[in-house]
Design a protein around this motif. Structure first.
Motif, PDB file in Angstrom:
ATOM      1  N   ALA A  69       0.859  -1.183   0.000  1.00 56.10           N
ATOM      2  CA  ALA A  69       0.000   0.000   0.000  1.00 56.10           C
ATOM      3  C   ALA A  69       0.897   1.234   0.000  1.00 56.10           C
ATOM      4  CB  ALA A  69      -0.908   0.006   1.222  1.00 56.10           C
ATOM      5  N   ARG A  70       0.435   2.283  -0.648  1.00 57.42           N
ATOM      6  CA  ARG A  70       1.197   3.523  -0.734  1.00 57.42           C
ATOM      7  C   ARG A  70       0.370   4.640  -0.113  1.00 57.42           C
ATOM      8  NH1 ARG A  70       2.746   6.688  -6.133  1.00 57.42           N
ATOM      9  NH2 ARG A  70       3.872   8.361  -5.134  1.00 57.42           N
ATOM     10  N   LEU A  71       0.977   5.353   0.829  1.00 65.10           N
ATOM     11  CA  LEU A  71       0.324   6.463   1.514  1.00 65.10           C
ATOM     12  C   LEU A  71       1.003   7.766   1.121  1.00 65.10           C
ATOM     13  CD1 LEU A  71       0.087   5.062   5.135  1.00 65.10           C
ATOM     14  CD2 LEU A  71      -1.812   5.588   3.660  1.00 65.10           C
ATOM     15  N   VAL A  72       0.222   8.817   1.033  1.00 64.28           N
ATOM     16  CA  VAL A  72       0.783  10.149   0.810  1.00 64.28           C
ATOM     17  C   VAL A  72       0.199  11.104   1.839  1.00 64.28           C
ATOM     18  CG1 VAL A  72       1.185   9.839  -1.663  1.00 64.28           C
ATOM     19  CG2 VAL A  72      -0.987  10.765  -0.887  1.00 64.28           C
ATOM     20  N   SER A  73       0.974  12.101   2.183  1.00 60.48           N
ATOM     21  CA  SER A  73       0.502  13.132   3.099  1.00 60.48           C
ATOM     22  C   SER A  73      -0.285  14.162   2.306  1.00 60.48           C
ATOM     23  CB  SER A  73       1.703  13.796   3.770  1.00 60.48           C
ATOM     24  OG  SER A  73       1.275  14.809   4.632  1.00 60.48           O
TER      25      SER A  73
END
Length: 155
Positions: free
Chosen positions: A131-135
């Protein structure tokens, strides 16, 4: 070859739609947890007071905002490899012996036959989830409310 066809049927009936559904539900639940965490941080920042000169300000009116995160992608990957082998072995040994003696003839024959059929099935699997998270910046409405609160505190 019934064993091989049974394994093949099981591999082809893998619950791919169920796996994708569970991934989607898991991402939604994780996103909800991230959002709740950001809201809880905002509430804590609103209650944390800092003295500046003779005035007291909470962290939000001083411009601090909680971090907001969002999932941009989620990937489930499954790899499965299987090998099915079948082998047959047939062996045949034939022996003949003959002997001649005084007025007597003797003969003997031997036959040794062997048959073996072997099946071998092996399967290997591997899976991974990424999974890829961004702020993200805080929501616009939160920024506007904080700006109004800050302006009222300054006046």
């Amino acid at each position: 070859m019934a064993v091989a066809s049974k394994v093949t049927r099981q591999l082809l009936s893998a619950p791919l739609p169920e796996i994708v559904e569970r991934l989607g539900s898991s991402v939604a639940q994780a996103q909800w947890a991230l959002d709740r965490n950001s809201v809880a941080l905002a509430s804590e920042m609103a209650q944390t007071e800092v003295e500046v000169g003779d005035k007291s300000y909470n962290l939000l009116t001083l411009g601090f905002v909680p971090a907001f995160y969002s999932f941009t992608e989620a990937t489930v990957e499954a790899k499965l490899s299987f090998t099915i082998t079948e082998s047959k072995e047939i062996s045949l040994n034939v022996g003949v012996q003959a002997g001649v003696g005084v007025g007597v003839f003797m003969a003997a024959a031997s036959v040794d036959v062997g048959y073996a059929r072997k099946y071998s099935v092996s399967a290997e699997g591997m899976s991974s989830i990424a999974a890829r998270l961004v702020s993200l910046p805080p929501p616009d409405m939160l920024s506007q409310v904080l700006k109004r609160a800050y302006e009222q505190d300054i006046e």
